[in-house]
Write a protein that holds these residues in place. Structure first.
Motif, PDB file in Angstrom:
ATOM      1  N   GLU A 285      33.250  49.462  54.464  1.00 33.60           N
ATOM      2  CA  GLU A 285      34.429  50.125  53.644  1.00 33.60           C
ATOM      3  C   GLU A 285      35.670  49.227  53.933  1.00 33.60           C
ATOM      4  N   VAL A 286      36.124  48.592  54.985  1.00 32.62           N
ATOM      5  CA  VAL A 286      37.186  47.945  55.221  1.00 32.62           C
ATOM      6  C   VAL A 286      37.279  46.712  55.325  1.00 32.62           C
ATOM      7  N   ALA A 287      36.089  45.744  55.293  1.00 29.56           N
ATOM      8  CA  ALA A 287      35.912  44.551  55.444  1.00 29.56           C
ATOM      9  C   ALA A 287      35.925  43.716  54.360  1.00 29.56           C
ATOM     10  N   ALA A 288      36.975  42.802  54.183  1.00 30.49           N
ATOM     11  CA  ALA A 288      36.912  41.774  52.813  1.00 30.49           C
ATOM     12  C   ALA A 288      35.538  40.864  52.797  1.00 30.49           C
ATOM     13  N   SER A 289      34.926  40.498  53.755  1.00 33.06           N
ATOM     14  CA  SER A 289      33.730  39.565  53.969  1.00 33.06           C
ATOM     15  C   SER A 289      32.516  40.263  53.652  1.00 33.06           C
ATOM     16  N   SER A 290      32.742  41.813  53.523  1.00 33.04           N
ATOM     17  CA  SER A 290      31.650  42.607  53.345  1.00 33.04           C
ATOM     18  C   SER A 290      31.024  42.624  51.531  1.00 33.04           C
ATOM     19  N   PRO A 291      29.681  42.737  51.623  1.00 36.07           N
ATOM     20  CA  PRO A 291      29.114  42.873  50.180  1.00 36.07           C
ATOM     21  C   PRO A 291      30.081  43.697  49.345  1.00 36.07           C
ATOM     22  N   ALA A 292      30.537  45.004  49.823  1.00 40.95           N
ATOM     23  CA  ALA A 292      31.134  45.978  49.542  1.00 40.95           C
ATOM     24  C   ALA A 292      32.549  45.990  49.015  1.00 40.95           C
ATOM     25  N   TRP A 293      33.261  44.807  49.454  1.00 41.87           N
ATOM     26  CA  TRP A 293      34.373  44.586  49.068  1.00 41.87           C
ATOM     27  C   TRP A 293      35.054  44.419  47.825  1.00 41.87           C
ATOM     28  N   PRO A 294      34.200  43.569  46.872  1.00 36.50           N
ATOM     29  CA  PRO A 294      34.848  43.602  45.634  1.00 36.50           C
ATOM     30  C   PRO A 294      34.958  45.070  44.968  1.00 36.50           C
ATOM     31  N   GLN A 295      33.942  45.895  45.183  1.00 38.89           N
ATOM     32  CA  GLN A 295      34.183  47.276  44.750  1.00 38.89           C
ATOM     33  C   GLN A 295      35.216  48.012  45.078  1.00 38.89           C
ATOM     34  N   VAL A 296      35.612  47.797  46.435  1.00 34.91           N
ATOM     35  CA  VAL A 296      36.719  48.619  47.215  1.00 34.91           C
ATOM     36  C   VAL A 296      38.115  47.760  46.548  1.00 34.91           C
ATOM     37  N   LEU A 297      38.119  46.725  46.239  1.00 30.51           N
ATOM     38  CA  LEU A 297      39.081  46.007  45.692  1.00 30.51           C
ATOM     39  C   LEU A 297      39.342  46.401  44.527  1.00 30.51           C
ATOM     40  N   GLU A 298      38.181  46.508  43.482  1.00 26.57           N
ATOM     41  CA  GLU A 298      38.524  47.017  42.431  1.00 26.57           C
ATOM     42  C   GLU A 298      39.170  48.446  42.151  1.00 26.57           C
ATOM     43  N   VAL A 299      38.712  49.293  43.135  1.00 27.06           N
ATOM     44  CA  VAL A 299      39.315  50.686  43.198  1.00 27.06           C
ATOM     45  C   VAL A 299      40.724  50.588  43.790  1.00 27.06           C
ATOM     46  N   ILE A 300      41.264  49.797  44.705  1.00 25.05           N
ATOM     47  CA  ILE A 300      42.648  49.649  45.065  1.00 25.05           C
ATOM     48  C   ILE A 300      43.478  49.390  43.697  1.00 25.05           C
ATOM     49  N   GLU A 301      42.974  48.368  43.025  1.00 21.78           N
ATOM     50  CA  GLU A 301      43.668  47.573  41.923  1.00 21.78           C
ATOM     51  C   GLU A 301      43.595  48.575  40.682  1.00 21.78           C
ATOM     52  N   ARG A 302      42.779  49.483  40.607  1.00 16.07           N
ATOM     53  CA  ARG A 302      42.808  50.301  39.387  1.00 16.07           C
ATOM     54  C   ARG A 302      43.929  51.414  39.942  1.00 16.07           C
ATOM     55  N   ALA A 303      43.754  51.743  41.013  1.00 18.68           N
ATOM     56  CA  ALA A 303      44.893  52.762  41.710  1.00 18.68           C
ATOM     57  C   ALA A 303      46.290  52.296  41.361  1.00 18.68           C
ATOM     58  N   LEU A 304      46.532  51.040  41.551  1.00 20.74           N
ATOM     59  CA  LEU A 304      47.815  50.548  41.417  1.00 20.74           C
ATOM     60  C   LEU A 304      47.990  50.154  39.649  1.00 20.74           C
ATOM     61  N   GLY A 305      46.969  50.471  38.782  1.00 16.82           N
ATOM     62  CA  GLY A 305      47.255  50.029  37.452  1.00 16.82           C
ATOM     63  C   GLY A 305      47.235  48.660  37.250  1.00 16.82           C
ATOM     64  N   GLN A 306      46.361  47.862  37.988  1.00 12.36           N
ATOM     65  CA  GLN A 306      46.591  46.520  37.955  1.00 12.36           C
ATOM     66  C   GLN A 306      45.508  46.195  36.753  1.00 12.36           C
ATOM     67  N   PRO A 307      45.595  45.223  35.925  1.00 12.94           N
ATOM     68  CA  PRO A 307      44.697  44.907  35.076  1.00 12.94           C
ATOM     69  C   PRO A 307      43.568  44.242  35.658  1.00 12.94           C
ATOM     70  N   ALA A 308      42.213  44.189  34.977  1.00 13.34           N
ATOM     71  CA  ALA A 308      40.964  43.741  35.388  1.00 13.34           C
ATOM     72  C   ALA A 308      41.172  42.159  35.407  1.00 13.34           C
ATOM     73  N   ARG A 309      40.634  41.355  36.378  1.00 15.88           N
ATOM     74  CA  ARG A 309      40.651  39.932  36.483  1.00 15.88           C
ATOM     75  C   ARG A 309      39.149  39.459  36.409  1.00 15.88           C
TER      76      ARG A 309
END
Length: 309
Positions: A285-309
């Protein structure tokens, strides 16, 4: 007070290269969830600046400022470790911090006194959260931080603390944890959090070996219910949007915990969303090298109101 400075650009580039290499190696064995030893080995770039917010060795925060002119959205990171100093902490979350800074997100990585440290537990750990956020607000201008785009991200025990942060305005004025005019945190990402101290007391004991008294203190004449100022699940509604992100294979805070908390939040009138990470453990859940990271990052950026890249 600034203790040291360093330019983030070259360090972030080096970190990203290392993360890509690690990700490539992880891809060869992507089905293997991370274990505690993998989590403890996580590392990341040094912060731009380190700021103390108290006199104790654990009372400080690390600021990671992205390259560019800003203003930058801000992620407050609060590490886990079962509320003790035995299972890593701020150092491991530099892994996430470096990855977020590379995406243009400033990071306030918070250390705090834990239940096995002098002054930690109740009320000290919570008072540290107050102090760290007060200092963040003061540093926003000098560091070009956009406090209108703010998310608090916590892992495990840190999930409990960031979910508590969201409900601070509901703490009774008679509590030693009460603060007037606290910095509002309306977006929260809880990564395998254990936030319901009353409802999940048995799980917290089984997963972390922690008793309620360590996290919520003892009842007294002016405070007969120890959860009135500590239990995030009862400091609602608070107007927050909470993303409850949990690995499918998380055994510390299983997916059921996220679903139960989300149901309580919605019943109280707050918004909550559950995200389950396929084939991920408590540590993925907290590793940027994990296969799960893109999904975690997407949630954080959505929480910030960041536009999708």
């Amino acid at each position: 007070m600034t203790l040291f400075h360093s330019s983030p650009t070259m360090k972030l580039h080096r970190f990203l290269l290392a993360a890509l290499l690690a990700g490539g190696m992880a891809g060869a064995n992507a089905a293997t969830p991370m274990i505690l030893a993998d989590y403890l080995a996580l590392t990341g770039p040094a912060p731009t600046t380190r700021y103390p917010y108290g006199e104790a060795p654990s009372q400080y925060a690390e600021l990671f400022v992205p390259a560019g002119a800003g203003p930058f959205p801000v992620a407050v990171l609060v590490h886990g470790g079962c509320w003790t100093s035995k299972f890593g902490g701020i150092t491991q979350l530099r892994n996430m911090a470096g990855a977020l800074a590379a995406r243009g997100i400033a990071v306030w990585n918070v250390e705090y006194r834990r239940s096995d440290e002098p002054g930690g537990g109740y009320p000290g750990t919570y008072q540290d959260m107050h102090a760290a956020l007060e200092l963040l607000a003061k540093q926003a201008g000098p560091n070009r931080l956009d406090m209108t785009r703010l998310v608090a991200v916590g892992h495990s025990a840190g999930g409990q603390l960031v979910q508590w942060i969201a409900g601070r305005a509901r703490i009774p004025a008679s509590s030693p944890l009460y603060r007037a005019n606290t910095l509002p945190v309306r977006a929260v990402v809880s990564l395998g959090g254990l936030a319901d101290l009353r409802g999940e007391a048995a799980l917290i004991k089984a997963s972390c070996g922690r008793d309620t008294v360590e996290l919520a203190g003892l009842p007294g004449p002016g405070r007969p219910d120890v959860f009135v100022d500590t239990n995030a699940a009862e400091l609602m509604p608070n107007g927050s949007l909470t993303f409850l992100v949990t690995g499918e294979l998380d055994t510390i805070s299983p997916p059921r915990v996220a679903h139960d908390y989300a149901a309580k939040a919605r019943k109280a009138g707050d918004a909550a969303e559950v995200v389950i990470l396929p084939r991920a453990s408590h540590y993925d859940e907290v590793a940027a090298s994990s296969p799960a990271w893109p999904q975690v990052l997407e949630v954080i950026e959505r929480a910030l109101g960041q536009p999708a890249r």
